[in-house]
Design an enzyme around this catalytic site. Sequence first.
Site, PDB file in Angstrom:
ATOM      1  CD  GLN A 107      -2.934  -0.757   0.424  1.00  0.00           C
ATOM      2  OE1 GLN A 107      -3.552  -0.043  -0.357  1.00  0.00           O
ATOM      3  NE2 GLN A 107      -3.878  -1.708   0.213  1.00  0.00           N
TER       4      GLN A 107
ATOM      5  CE  LYS B 148      -2.305  -3.986  -2.891  1.00  0.00           C
ATOM      6  NZ  LYS B 148      -3.864  -4.549  -2.928  1.00  0.00           N
TER       7      LYS B 148
HETATM    8  N1  C6P Z   1      -4.602  -5.103  -0.379  1.00  0.00           N
HETATM    9  C1  C6P Z   1      -7.160  -4.662  -0.498  1.00  0.00           C
HETATM   10  O1  C6P Z   1      -8.030  -4.343  -0.998  1.00  0.00           O
HETATM   11  P1  C6P Z   1      -1.857  -9.198  -3.589  1.00  0.00           P
HETATM   12  O2  C6P Z   1      -2.523  -9.905  -3.696  1.00  0.00           O
HETATM   13  O3  C6P Z   1      -0.585  -9.835  -3.189  1.00  0.00           O
HETATM   14  O4  C6P Z   1      -1.026  -8.029  -4.858  1.00  0.00           O
HETATM   15  O5  C6P Z   1      -1.391  -7.998  -2.056  1.00  0.00           O
HETATM   16  C2  C6P Z   1      -1.311  -8.707  -1.166  1.00  0.00           C
HETATM   17  C3  C6P Z   1      -1.666  -7.620   0.424  1.00  0.00           C
HETATM   18  C4  C6P Z   1      -0.292  -7.832   1.113  1.00  0.00           C
HETATM   19  N2  C6P Z   1      -0.737  -6.714   2.016  1.00  0.00           N
HETATM   20  C5  C6P Z   1      -0.981  -5.533   1.639  1.00  0.00           C
HETATM   21  C6  C6P Z   1      -0.601  -4.626   2.657  1.00  0.00           C
HETATM   22  C7  C6P Z   1      -2.463  -5.388   0.863  1.00  0.00           C
HETATM   23  O6  C6P Z   1      -3.238  -4.461   0.967  1.00  0.00           O
HETATM   24  C8  C6P Z   1      -2.318  -6.096  -0.228  1.00  0.00           C
HETATM   25  C9  C6P Z   1      -3.780  -6.441  -1.041  1.00  0.00           C
HETATM   26  C10 C6P Z   1      -5.364  -4.877  -1.335  1.00  0.00           C
HETATM   27  O7  C6P Z   1      -6.477  -4.038   0.615  1.00  0.00           O
HETATM   28  C11 C6P Z   1      -6.917  -6.729  -1.505  1.00  0.00           C
HETATM   29  S1  C6P Z   1      -6.973  -7.783  -0.543  1.00  0.00           S
END
Ligand code: C6P
Length: 412
Positions: A209, A232
């Site tokens: 994030q 992201k």
């Molecule tokens: N959070 C949210 O809507 P991935 O799915 O592997 O790209 O990322 C996982 C992940 C790990 N750490 C943090 C702090 C995150 O925010 C996320 C993904 C999204 O908040 C989807 S659950």
Amino acid sequence: MSQQTQTNTFEVEKIRKDFPILNRKVNGYPLVYFDNAATAQTPKQVMDAIVDYYSNYNANIHRGVHSLSQEATDKYEQARIKIQKHFNAEKAHEIIFTSGTTHGINLVASGFSSILKEGDEILVSAMEHHSNIVPWQMLCEKTGAKLKVIPMDQKGELVYSEFEKLISSNTKLVFLNHVSNALGTVNPIKSVIEKAHSVDAAVLIDGAQAAPHIKADVQALDMDFYVVSAHKMCGPTGVGILYGKEAWLEKLPPYQGGGEMIATVSFEKTTYAGLPHKFEAGTPNICGGIAFGAAIDYMNAIGFDEIAAYEHELLEYATNELKKIDGVKIYGEAAEKTAVISFNIEGLHPYDIGTLMDKMGIAVRTGHHCAQPVMDFFKIPGTVRASFSFYNTFHEIDLFIDALKKAKMMLQ
Ligand code: C6P
């Protein structure tokens, strides 16, 4: 409602032209996309890189002597160098391509199963995403190590004094997100890393994030591991990176076996390739890696300082407007936040609010945001989460506030 005029010179209308999806309608209304913390939208420049790859040089990498394979290999390795420079890693082979943040964390957790032993301790924060909890619980089950939780307070800030009490010579690893996905809190990672290093504990920072808003310098912060997802950061899904300090990556065993990650294979013995290939078994997401490089170029051309300043104005404006609505409670009021607002309206279920907002073209996320311990801490089932990006506008915040008032009226 009168629209706030932005105080800096950020050219948001020009930027919005790069994102074709922002012109579409949803349920008859212009799309207002406020679910950027889940995944960000993709600019034309990144789509062009994807089309260029499949139109002109789609081939497997590191394998062929033919021109297409060499072109694809060059572009993929150039992307690795772009990402290395962006995060200021000392060496390109400290950047491991992954399928995303979750993959990067699991890779490190799996590697530590051969290093940790019973009695060792792992610290995580109370505001982690499930991706930064579950792999460590699995690691503890395998090794007998113990997971301890650094608490947070009602504002959603880490209680640093408790971290100082919890850390000891038994602590081998500390895991913390740079920015909380559920609350937007920016954590004091520099102090955490310094403190952890004083007891020789390694630190993994989940940058999922933070990376879309803050340009982290892994050397200046003395990071051991940093993980991010491309999707992201205006890149495609299914690709991300793990940054690891060379010494740590050398120490960890390979994560998966297969093609690409070997030096020699016989039925008697296999030897492994050097970094980064040791951790990149199988055909990777070649196009995704190249497109991630294009996304990094795109965001850097706008400028991370400019992005942060503009998004901060959006956050302040939206927070103030939300607080004017009766019954709104915001979760996460840390002094330092990225542009994420988690909130509820008294007596209403977040899911109902989200569903009605969608009917008015507004995309927000509802639920526990894969951070159930955060919801348990506040004793709520979930929140509505609005998360902004640099292509959002003050006008969209006005539309969001109007829609929220309508939803509230309909549900009460
Ligand atoms: N959070 C949210 O809507 P991935 O799915 O592997 O790209 O990322 C996982 C992940 C790990 N750490 C943090 C702090 C995150 O925010 C996320 C993904 C999204 O908040 C989807 S659950």
